[in-house]
Design a protein around this motif. Sequence first.
Motif, short mmCIF file in Angstrom:
data_model
loop_
_atom_site.label_atom_id
_atom_site.label_comp_id
_atom_site.label_asym_id
_atom_site.label_seq_id
_atom_site.Cartn_x
_atom_site.Cartn_y
_atom_site.Cartn_z
N SER A 285 0.84 -1.20 0.00
CA SER A 285 0.00 0.00 0.00
C SER A 285 0.87 1.24 0.00
O SER A 285 2.02 1.22 0.46
N GLY A 286 0.33 2.31 -0.53
CA GLY A 286 0.98 3.61 -0.51
C GLY A 286 0.07 4.60 0.18
O GLY A 286 -1.15 4.56 0.03
N GLN A 287 0.65 5.43 0.97
CA GLN A 287 -0.12 6.41 1.73
C GLN A 287 0.26 7.81 1.30
O GLN A 287 1.43 8.16 1.26
N THR A 288 -0.76 8.61 1.02
CA THR A 288 -0.53 9.99 0.64
C THR A 288 -0.45 10.87 1.88
O THR A 288 -0.67 10.41 3.00
N GLY A 289 -0.16 12.13 1.69
CA GLY A 289 -0.05 13.05 2.81
C GLY A 289 -1.35 13.24 3.55
O GLY A 289 -1.37 13.78 4.65
N PHE A 290 -2.46 12.79 2.98
CA PHE A 290 -3.75 12.91 3.66
C PHE A 290 -4.13 11.64 4.39
O PHE A 290 -5.28 11.41 4.70
N GLU A 291 -3.16 10.80 4.65
CA GLU A 291 -3.29 9.56 5.43
C GLU A 291 -4.10 8.47 4.74
O GLU A 291 -4.21 7.38 5.25
N THR A 292 -4.70 8.76 3.59
CA THR A 292 -5.44 7.74 2.88
C THR A 292 -4.47 6.71 2.31
O THR A 292 -3.45 7.07 1.72
N GLN A 293 -4.80 5.44 2.46
CA GLN A 293 -3.98 4.38 1.90
C GLN A 293 -4.60 3.85 0.62
O GLN A 293 -5.82 3.68 0.53
N TYR A 294 -3.73 3.57 -0.34
CA TYR A 294 -4.15 2.96 -1.60
C TYR A 294 -3.44 1.61 -1.69
O TYR A 294 -2.24 1.52 -1.46
N PHE A 295 -4.22 0.61 -2.03
CA PHE A 295 -3.72 -0.76 -1.97
C PHE A 295 -3.50 -1.35 -3.36
O PHE A 295 -4.24 -1.06 -4.32
N GLY A 296 -2.51 -2.21 -3.43
CA GLY A 296 -2.31 -3.00 -4.62
C GLY A 296 -3.30 -4.15 -4.65
O GLY A 296 -4.02 -4.40 -3.68
#
Lengths: 110, 113
Positions: free
Chosen positions: B94-105
């Motif tokens: 997963s990658g997390q943006t500066g807004f704490e939202t995580q995006y998952f593979g």
Amino acid sequence: AQRVTQPEKLLSVFKGAPVELKCNYSYSGSPELFWYVQYSRQRLQLLLRHISRESIKGFTADLNKGETSFHLKKPFAQEEDSAMYYCAPTPPTNAGKSTFGDGTTLTVKP
Amino acid sequence: SAVISQKPSRDICQRGTSLTIQCQVDSQVTMMFWYRQQPGQSLTLIATANQGSEATYESGFVIDKFPISRPNLTFSTLTVSNMSPEDSSIYLCSGQTGFETQYFGPGTRLLVL
């Protein structure tokens, strides 16, 4: 230690019925609160976050700081809502790691 | 937002071997994580992948078993070393943006025989 509890592992409702997925957390500070959803054969994805105050796919979540809860609600469940739902408090910093609950599997029956 | 891809999507491996999973993000993210998920179960965080330095491992996970690299802001690898059947699982990046939202593979489904 940070803890998040989703007390229902499985939840089943009929189409058109209201649904509430519970989330309680024990957290130092004031975390950002998220709900993530995983539909069958799809990747885990963001459903909604508290700060946005949005209603996504008819779902809303109310933060109760006194009870430290962030329950997810929908007034009329649809079959396509069947999925796994995860509550995830996250520290409000650039380096914050989310703590994921154990998840609730929601089944909406026709 | 960020779109995350993982390779391979699935693999079947023999015990004692190692598998390296690649994670590619289409934009810069502040944080990258590796998780393990048993089907229908919750996520267990393995480690935070730090750019240009050693990963930060969670309790119960060690670098010798799960070496991680993150050479830049958009790419990371996880190696599952000396595999045993107990390592059979889905591995998520997963990658997390500066807004704490995580995006998952999409996950890598691993079966160890």
